[in-house]
Scaffold this motif. Structure first.
Motif, PDB file in Angstrom:
ATOM      1  N   LEU A  48      -2.327 -10.461  -2.109  1.00  0.00           N
ATOM      2  CA  LEU A  48      -1.789 -10.199  -0.772  1.00  0.00           C
ATOM      3  C   LEU A  48      -2.890 -10.280   0.285  1.00  0.00           C
ATOM      4  O   LEU A  48      -2.674 -10.805   1.387  1.00  0.00           O
ATOM      5  CB  LEU A  48      -1.134  -8.820  -0.742  1.00  0.00           C
ATOM      6  N   GLN A  49      -4.054  -9.773  -0.042  1.00  0.00           N
ATOM      7  CA  GLN A  49      -5.164  -9.821   0.910  1.00  0.00           C
ATOM      8  C   GLN A  49      -5.588 -11.262   1.178  1.00  0.00           C
ATOM      9  O   GLN A  49      -5.874 -11.636   2.330  1.00  0.00           O
ATOM     10  CB  GLN A  49      -6.343  -9.021   0.373  1.00  0.00           C
ATOM     11  N   GLN A  50      -5.596 -12.095   0.137  1.00  0.00           N
ATOM     12  CA  GLN A  50      -5.956 -13.494   0.321  1.00  0.00           C
ATOM     13  C   GLN A  50      -4.923 -14.212   1.189  1.00  0.00           C
ATOM     14  O   GLN A  50      -5.286 -14.993   2.085  1.00  0.00           O
ATOM     15  CB  GLN A  50      -6.061 -14.182  -1.047  1.00  0.00           C
ATOM     16  N   ASN A  51      -3.650 -13.944   0.957  1.00  0.00           N
ATOM     17  CA  ASN A  51      -2.596 -14.557   1.767  1.00  0.00           C
ATOM     18  C   ASN A  51      -2.718 -14.132   3.230  1.00  0.00           C
ATOM     19  O   ASN A  51      -2.538 -14.941   4.147  1.00  0.00           O
ATOM     20  CB  ASN A  51      -1.219 -14.168   1.229  1.00  0.00           C
ATOM     21  N   SER A  52      -3.044 -12.856   3.445  1.00  0.00           N
ATOM     22  CA  SER A  52      -3.208 -12.356   4.807  1.00  0.00           C
ATOM     23  C   SER A  52      -4.392 -13.021   5.496  1.00  0.00           C
ATOM     24  O   SER A  52      -4.315 -13.409   6.667  1.00  0.00           O
ATOM     25  CB  SER A  52      -3.391 -10.838   4.784  1.00  0.00           C
ATOM     26  N   THR A  53      -5.488 -13.184   4.778  1.00  0.00           N
ATOM     27  CA  THR A  53      -6.680 -13.824   5.353  1.00  0.00           C
ATOM     28  C   THR A  53      -6.398 -15.271   5.714  1.00  0.00           C
ATOM     29  O   THR A  53      -6.783 -15.751   6.794  1.00  0.00           O
ATOM     30  CB  THR A  53      -7.846 -13.751   4.359  1.00  0.00           C
ATOM     31  N   LEU A  54      -5.719 -15.989   4.831  1.00  0.00           N
ATOM     32  CA  LEU A  54      -5.386 -17.390   5.111  1.00  0.00           C
ATOM     33  C   LEU A  54      -4.450 -17.508   6.310  1.00  0.00           C
ATOM     34  O   LEU A  54      -4.625 -18.403   7.155  1.00  0.00           O
ATOM     35  CB  LEU A  54      -4.745 -18.030   3.873  1.00  0.00           C
ATOM     36  N   ALA A  55      -3.471 -16.618   6.397  1.00  0.00           N
ATOM     37  CA  ALA A  55      -2.537 -16.658   7.526  1.00  0.00           C
ATOM     38  C   ALA A  55      -3.253 -16.373   8.837  1.00  0.00           C
ATOM     39  O   ALA A  55      -2.999 -17.021   9.860  1.00  0.00           O
ATOM     40  CB  ALA A  55      -1.410 -15.644   7.306  1.00  0.00           C
TER      41      ALA A  55
ATOM     42  N   SER B 174      -2.407  -7.810  -7.689  1.00  0.00           N
ATOM     43  CA  SER B 174      -1.397  -8.042  -6.651  1.00  0.00           C
ATOM     44  C   SER B 174      -1.971  -7.840  -5.254  1.00  0.00           C
ATOM     45  O   SER B 174      -1.709  -8.617  -4.329  1.00  0.00           O
ATOM     46  CB  SER B 174      -0.209  -7.098  -6.864  1.00  0.00           C
ATOM     47  N   ILE B 175      -2.789  -6.806  -5.113  1.00  0.00           N
ATOM     48  CA  ILE B 175      -3.300  -6.510  -3.768  1.00  0.00           C
ATOM     49  C   ILE B 175      -4.344  -7.538  -3.341  1.00  0.00           C
ATOM     50  O   ILE B 175      -4.423  -7.906  -2.158  1.00  0.00           O
ATOM     51  CB  ILE B 175      -3.870  -5.078  -3.706  1.00  0.00           C
TER      52      ILE B 175
ATOM     53  N   VAL C 116       0.837  -1.199   0.000  1.00  0.00           N
ATOM     54  CA  VAL C 116       0.000   0.000   0.000  1.00  0.00           C
ATOM     55  C   VAL C 116       0.873   1.249   0.000  1.00  0.00           C
ATOM     56  O   VAL C 116       0.629   2.202  -0.761  1.00  0.00           O
ATOM     57  CB  VAL C 116      -0.952  -0.010   1.212  1.00  0.00           C
ATOM     58  N   GLU C 117       1.893   1.252   0.828  1.00  0.00           N
ATOM     59  CA  GLU C 117       2.779   2.415   0.902  1.00  0.00           C
ATOM     60  C   GLU C 117       3.471   2.676  -0.436  1.00  0.00           C
ATOM     61  O   GLU C 117       3.600   3.824  -0.869  1.00  0.00           O
ATOM     62  CB  GLU C 117       3.826   2.200   1.991  1.00  0.00           C
ATOM     63  N   ASP C 118       3.907   1.600  -1.083  1.00  0.00           N
ATOM     64  CA  ASP C 118       4.650   1.760  -2.336  1.00  0.00           C
ATOM     65  C   ASP C 118       3.769   2.218  -3.486  1.00  0.00           C
ATOM     66  O   ASP C 118       4.273   2.781  -4.477  1.00  0.00           O
ATOM     67  CB  ASP C 118       5.329   0.436  -2.711  1.00  0.00           C
ATOM     68  N   ASN C 119       2.453   1.980  -3.388  1.00  0.00           N
ATOM     69  CA  ASN C 119       1.577   2.275  -4.515  1.00  0.00           C
ATOM     70  C   ASN C 119       0.594   3.400  -4.235  1.00  0.00           C
ATOM     71  O   ASN C 119      -0.301   3.651  -5.040  1.00  0.00           O
ATOM     72  CB  ASN C 119       0.784   1.024  -4.905  1.00  0.00           C
TER      73      ASN C 119
END
Length: 253
Positions: free
Chosen positions: A203-210, A199-200, A56-59
């Motif tokens: 990343l959101q899916q990976n965060s939810t699974l984790a 991409s986001i 988010v910061e980079d984009n």
């Protein structure tokens, strides 16, 4: 006869105790396997959350001026909430360690509480008065009783202060989570190129699974800890053995 009854009862008690011990050990073995995985899940969750925030910061620069300023304001609030949570969390950790070590001076210094500091000063004054007296004198004995009372009040007050700080830590944690979700929703709802959206979402899916994996492991570990304390033997004593009327061995006839 009395010894025979005592041995029979002791054997039954030992058998039941071994059953409980075996079942408890089985639960503890499962905990030994799961607890390291919680550390791994925590690390993966932190990495996924960090990767999302970094993305988010980079984009942010790709957004329009209005969306960018709104997200930047939310990010500043998030940074403040996160910083305050970390600061209070550090105080709680230091205070808990000082309380466990009975280091009251460091405890008062870390909590910065007037109530704790006042009790610590009373404790120090009592110690100085006790040290100036004969160890076995009546005054020294009375002062040691007063010292024990002050230390008990000091521990109780410190625990209350720590609990209050822990509640603040939880509040800032909830605030940070809410702000982080707002940043993400604003980011996802803005006009972004397809490659950024792809991409986001990944990343959101990976965060939810984790997060789901972490919460499942924590729930399982808590369940096993409760089971370890609540094990019941499969066998039970119907009636205690009583001394026999006649020996069963040897068969003299």
């Amino acid at each position: 006869p009395a010894t025979a009854a005592r041995i029979a009862n002791a054997t039954a008690d030992a058998y039941i105790a071994l059953q409980i011990q075996s079942k408890t050990q089985s639960v503890l073995n499962s905990l030994d396997v799961l607890e390291p995985r919680i550390s791994e899940a925590t690390s993966r969750l932190a990495q996924s959350e960090g990767a999302f925030d970094t993305f988010v910061e980079d984009n942010v620069a790709r957004l329009s001026a209005g969306d960018s300023s709104n997200i930047e304001a939310l990010r500043q609030q998030l940074a403040q909430a996160t910083s305050e949570r970390q600061r209070l969390g550090s105080i709680v950790d230091t205070a808990n360690q000082s309380l466990q070590q009975l280091n009251y001076e460091q405890l008062a210094s870390s909590l910065q509480s007037e109530a704790v500091a006042g009790l610590e000063q009373q404790r120090t004054d009592l110690l100085n008065r006790i040290n100036s007296l004969e160890p076995n004198s009546t005054d020294a004995v009375d002062l040691r009783g007063s010292l024990a009372q002050v230390e008990q009040r000091l521990q109780t007050t410190a625990q209350q202060e720590i609990q209050g700080l822990q509640q603040q830590v939880s509040t800032f944690q909830d605030e940070a989570s809410g702000l982080r979700d707002q940043v993400r929703q604003r980011f996802l709802g803005s006009d972004l190129p397809p490659d950024v959206l792809t991409s986001i979402y990944e990343l959101q899916q990976n965060s939810t699974l984790a997060r789901t994996n972490y919460e499942r492991l924590v729930a399982r570990v808590n369940d096993l800890r409760a089971q370890a304390d609540l094990q019941v033997a499969d066998s039970r004593v119907v009636a205690q053995a009583t001394p026999p009327n006649a020996p069963s061995f040897p068969n003299s006839r």
